[in-house]
Design an enzyme around this catalytic site. Structure first.
Site, PDB file in Angstrom:
ATOM      1  N   LYS A 109       3.415 -10.289   6.403  1.00  0.00           N
ATOM      2  CA  LYS A 109       4.666 -11.021   6.316  1.00  0.00           C
ATOM      3  C   LYS A 109       5.796  -9.980   6.634  1.00  0.00           C
ATOM      4  CE  LYS A 109       3.985 -12.181   2.088  1.00  0.00           C
ATOM      5  NZ  LYS A 109       2.764 -11.674   1.383  1.00  0.00           N
ATOM      6  N   ARG A 163       6.724 -18.420  -3.930  1.00  0.00           N
ATOM      7  CA  ARG A 163       5.233 -18.112  -4.423  1.00  0.00           C
ATOM      8  C   ARG A 163       4.953 -19.079  -5.446  1.00  0.00           C
ATOM      9  NH1 ARG A 163       5.768 -12.188  -2.845  1.00  0.00           N
ATOM     10  NH2 ARG A 163       3.837 -11.311  -2.883  1.00  0.00           N
ATOM     11  N   ARG A 207      -2.630   1.150   3.187  1.00  0.00           N
ATOM     12  CA  ARG A 207      -1.192   1.130   2.865  1.00  0.00           C
ATOM     13  C   ARG A 207      -0.864   1.909   1.598  1.00  0.00           C
ATOM     14  NH1 ARG A 207       2.166  -4.322   2.268  1.00  0.00           N
ATOM     15  NH2 ARG A 207       1.460  -4.320   0.293  1.00  0.00           N
ATOM     16  N   ARG A 256       2.826   2.616  -3.424  1.00  0.00           N
ATOM     17  CA  ARG A 256       3.059   1.575  -4.359  1.00  0.00           C
ATOM     18  C   ARG A 256       1.742   1.299  -5.532  1.00  0.00           C
ATOM     19  NH1 ARG A 256       4.638  -3.916  -0.723  1.00  0.00           N
ATOM     20  NH2 ARG A 256       3.476  -4.851  -2.824  1.00  0.00           N
ATOM     21  N   ARG A 314      -3.979  -9.480  -7.537  1.00  0.00           N
ATOM     22  CA  ARG A 314      -2.901 -10.236  -6.850  1.00  0.00           C
ATOM     23  C   ARG A 314      -3.410 -11.283  -5.785  1.00  0.00           C
ATOM     24  NH1 ARG A 314      -0.926  -5.184  -3.906  1.00  0.00           N
ATOM     25  NH2 ARG A 314       0.482  -6.187  -2.839  1.00  0.00           N
TER      26      ARG A 314
END
Ligand code: AMP
Length: 195
Positions: A14, A89, A128, A134, A146
């Site tokens: 996204k 969301r 990532r 993160r 998640r």
């Protein structure tokens, strides 16, 4: 005005696609994830409140998220259009977004979903995590959490936007440029039909 939602599971691309689309269509990019991370970095009250939710892979409570989003829209309502990335969301957030836009005589035109299977997403997010630092990208457990949050709270939005005839999905797997081309094709067709 042209307002779109870029929709998909964590790691579906996204943010990457929104970065390109904002320039091409002159849209103001609102990423709630980026806004939270900026606040966490700057240790603002909002950041302190949101940190544990992000770190654990949970959604930040609606009331906090919606307030942040409303501020961002209100401060920028003179722009040519918005691209919402990572918001809404939950069904409640989607209803609040519609209400806010209606207040300014605006609306969402399209929701573009990037379809990617879970196996590919887990691989992408772990990768990532090596460079992003993160906390929520660091373990398969957190990533799975998640993905479960998405299934439970975010997936119902597919029906919400389908009912409004605004939901379009594209294949989110492949080369980045190819995925971008699929989205651009969809958006250009929409804009041409709109005239
Ligand atoms: P993202 O960068 O979009 O993957 O978002 C990272 C994290 O920020 C999420 O896992 C949530 O903890 C939080 N977050 C971002 N957007 C929202 C939202 N619309 N509602 C609740 N929490 C959010």
């Amino acid at each position: 005005m042209f307002n779109i939602v870029i929709f998909g599971k964590p790691g579906s691309g996204k943010g990457t696609q929104a970065d390109f689309l904002k320039d091409k269509y002159d849209l103001y990019h609102i990423s709630t994830g980026d806004l939270f991370r900026k606040n966490i970095l700057n240790k603002t009250n909002l950041g302190i409140e949101a940190k544990s939710f992000l770190d654990n892979g949970d959604l930040v409570p609606d009331i906090v998220t919606i307030k942040m989003l409303e501020n961002e829209v209100t401060e920028n309502k003179g722009v040519k259009g918005f691209i919402f990335d990572g918001f809404p969301r939950t069904s409640y957030q989607a209803e609040k977004l519609d209400a806010l836009l209606t207040k300014y005589s605006l609306n969402i035109h399209l929701t573009i979903a990037l379809d990617v299977d879970n196996e590919t997403l887990i691989e992408r997010l772990l990768n990532r995590g090596k460079s992003s630092g993160r906390a929520d990208d660091q373990s398969e457990d957190k990533i799975n959490k998640r993905l479960r949050e998405y299934d439970k709270k975010t997936k119902p939005l597919i029906e919400f936007y389908t009912k409004q005839n605004k939901y379009k999905s594209i294949n989110g797997i492949g080369e980045m440029d190819d995925i971008t081309a699929r989205i651009v094709n969809l958006l250009d067709n929409y804009l041409n039909d709109r005239g």
